[in-house]
Write a protein that holds these residues in place. Sequence first.
Motif, PDB file in Angstrom:
ATOM      1  N   TRP A  43     -19.854 -25.196  -2.397  1.00 42.33           N
ATOM      2  CA  TRP A  43     -19.176 -23.931  -2.082  1.00 42.33           C
ATOM      3  C   TRP A  43     -18.141 -24.132  -0.989  1.00 42.33           C
ATOM      4  CZ3 TRP A  43     -18.806 -21.157   2.445  1.00 42.33           C
ATOM      5  CH2 TRP A  43     -18.320 -19.853   2.338  1.00 42.33           C
ATOM      6  N   LYS A  44     -18.518 -24.829   0.065  1.00 47.42           N
ATOM      7  CA  LYS A  44     -17.593 -25.032   1.194  1.00 47.42           C
ATOM      8  C   LYS A  44     -16.427 -25.936   0.790  1.00 47.42           C
ATOM      9  CE  LYS A  44     -17.445 -26.055   6.142  1.00 47.42           C
ATOM     10  NZ  LYS A  44     -16.923 -24.710   6.466  1.00 47.42           N
ATOM     11  N   ALA A  45     -16.710 -26.968   0.008  1.00 52.83           N
ATOM     12  CA  ALA A  45     -15.646 -27.877  -0.432  1.00 52.83           C
ATOM     13  C   ALA A  45     -14.615 -27.117  -1.269  1.00 52.83           C
ATOM     14  CB  ALA A  45     -16.235 -29.029  -1.228  1.00 52.83           C
ATOM     15  N   LEU A  46     -15.082 -26.303  -2.193  1.00 53.29           N
ATOM     16  CA  LEU A  46     -14.159 -25.520  -3.009  1.00 53.29           C
ATOM     17  C   LEU A  46     -13.360 -24.550  -2.143  1.00 53.29           C
ATOM     18  CD1 LEU A  46     -16.331 -24.682  -6.153  1.00 53.29           C
ATOM     19  CD2 LEU A  46     -14.412 -26.279  -6.018  1.00 53.29           C
ATOM     20  N   PRO A  88     -22.589 -19.795 -12.219  1.00 54.53           N
ATOM     21  CA  PRO A  88     -22.299 -20.960 -13.065  1.00 54.53           C
ATOM     22  C   PRO A  88     -21.287 -21.910 -12.425  1.00 54.53           C
ATOM     23  CG  PRO A  88     -22.439 -18.998 -14.412  1.00 54.53           C
ATOM     24  CD  PRO A  88     -22.495 -18.525 -12.974  1.00 54.53           C
ATOM     25  N   GLU A  89     -20.305 -21.345 -11.711  1.00 52.35           N
ATOM     26  CA  GLU A  89     -19.318 -22.197 -11.042  1.00 52.35           C
ATOM     27  C   GLU A  89     -19.997 -23.087 -10.007  1.00 52.35           C
ATOM     28  OE1 GLU A  89     -15.088 -21.867  -8.578  1.00 52.35           O
ATOM     29  OE2 GLU A  89     -16.478 -20.169  -8.594  1.00 52.35           O
ATOM     30  N   MET A  90     -20.939 -22.523  -9.259  1.00 49.36           N
ATOM     31  CA  MET A  90     -21.644 -23.313  -8.253  1.00 49.36           C
ATOM     32  C   MET A  90     -22.645 -24.274  -8.895  1.00 49.36           C
ATOM     33  SD  MET A  90     -20.354 -22.778  -5.368  1.00 49.36           S
ATOM     34  CE  MET A  90     -18.772 -22.489  -6.166  1.00 49.36           C
ATOM     35  N   ASP A  91     -23.139 -23.939 -10.088  1.00 51.31           N
ATOM     36  CA  ASP A  91     -23.961 -24.901 -10.833  1.00 51.31           C
ATOM     37  C   ASP A  91     -23.158 -26.172 -11.069  1.00 51.31           C
ATOM     38  OD1 ASP A  91     -26.001 -23.060 -10.968  1.00 51.31           O
ATOM     39  OD2 ASP A  91     -25.692 -22.557 -13.081  1.00 51.31           O
ATOM     40  N   ARG A  92     -21.930 -25.992 -11.531  1.00 53.96           N
ATOM     41  CA  ARG A  92     -21.066 -27.147 -11.823  1.00 53.96           C
ATOM     42  C   ARG A  92     -20.676 -27.874 -10.540  1.00 53.96           C
ATOM     43  NH1 ARG A  92     -19.262 -23.185 -15.512  1.00 53.96           N
ATOM     44  NH2 ARG A  92     -17.633 -22.469 -14.080  1.00 53.96           N
ATOM     45  N   ALA A  93     -20.397 -27.114  -9.486  1.00 54.24           N
ATOM     46  CA  ALA A  93     -20.018 -27.735  -8.215  1.00 54.24           C
ATOM     47  C   ALA A  93     -21.170 -28.546  -7.646  1.00 54.24           C
ATOM     48  CB  ALA A  93     -19.579 -26.666  -7.216  1.00 54.24           C
ATOM     49  N   ALA A  94     -22.374 -27.989  -7.718  1.00 53.38           N
ATOM     50  CA  ALA A  94     -23.544 -28.694  -7.199  1.00 53.38           C
ATOM     51  C   ALA A  94     -23.791 -29.980  -7.972  1.00 53.38           C
ATOM     52  CB  ALA A  94     -24.769 -27.791  -7.275  1.00 53.38           C
ATOM     53  N   ALA A  95     -23.633 -29.920  -9.298  1.00 53.39           N
ATOM     54  CA  ALA A  95     -23.833 -31.109 -10.126  1.00 53.39           C
ATOM     55  C   ALA A  95     -22.813 -32.186  -9.773  1.00 53.39           C
ATOM     56  CB  ALA A  95     -23.730 -30.743 -11.608  1.00 53.39           C
ATOM     57  N   ALA A  96     -21.572 -31.768  -9.515  1.00 55.21           N
ATOM     58  CA  ALA A  96     -20.526 -32.730  -9.163  1.00 55.21           C
ATOM     59  C   ALA A  96     -20.801 -33.365  -7.802  1.00 55.21           C
ATOM     60  CB  ALA A  96     -19.161 -32.027  -9.146  1.00 55.21           C
TER      61      ALA A  96
END
Length: 225
Positions: A43-46, A88-96
């Motif tokens: 979240w913070k990186a984005l 869902p956006e944070m799901d993808r961010a966390a996975a990355a």
Amino acid sequence: MRKLTIAIDGPSGAGKGTVARAIAAGLGYRHVDSGAMYRAVGWKALGEGVPLDQEDAVAALAGAARIDVTAAAVTIDGIDVTRAIRTPEMDRAAAAVARLPKVRAVLVERQRQVGADGGIVMEGRDIGTVVFPHADVKIYLDATPEERARRRASDPSRSGVPSAVSDVATLLTERDRLDRTRAASPLYAAADAVVVDTTGKSVEEVVKEVMQVVEARRQPPATSR
């Protein structure tokens, strides 16, 4: 009585959060969702425009950030992101973010510090294999893909999740692939973990099953005469 370190792992939608919170509450232990740390970093990186594939930059961000995960809230640098990271956006961010070894090194060290004195139930995907390989209790929760998708689609705590179970199943399949194929700490059940299939079981049934494992470990070893 000695305070235990309890590791609960498993894929998305298997029931880790619900079960871990119930076990922690029943024992009077601290509950920590390790995945929330990765979500907070993502979240913070984005938010700061840091590309999620820039390992050094994301690791530096994670190392400098103040992340606090409690039963009530998740904050990063004083900002409450409890709801914001459940999309869902944070799901993808966390996975990355979770695929980056240097980021994992930062957060695993923090997780170990949090659980250093025991009395903790930590959930995630590598708790019993990497974070606490010598945990007193290791549980791996799993369920059929259909069951996991149904649960995720009906979870009121998550924002922006598709209502169609088939759409959620597609998202979970991709997250499973990312988690199981990443080079750093892939998702799998530790060899000494107790695997619990939660398909078709109520929360109460699963909690009871897990507590039986925990109670067996809390009993003092029998002394020989």
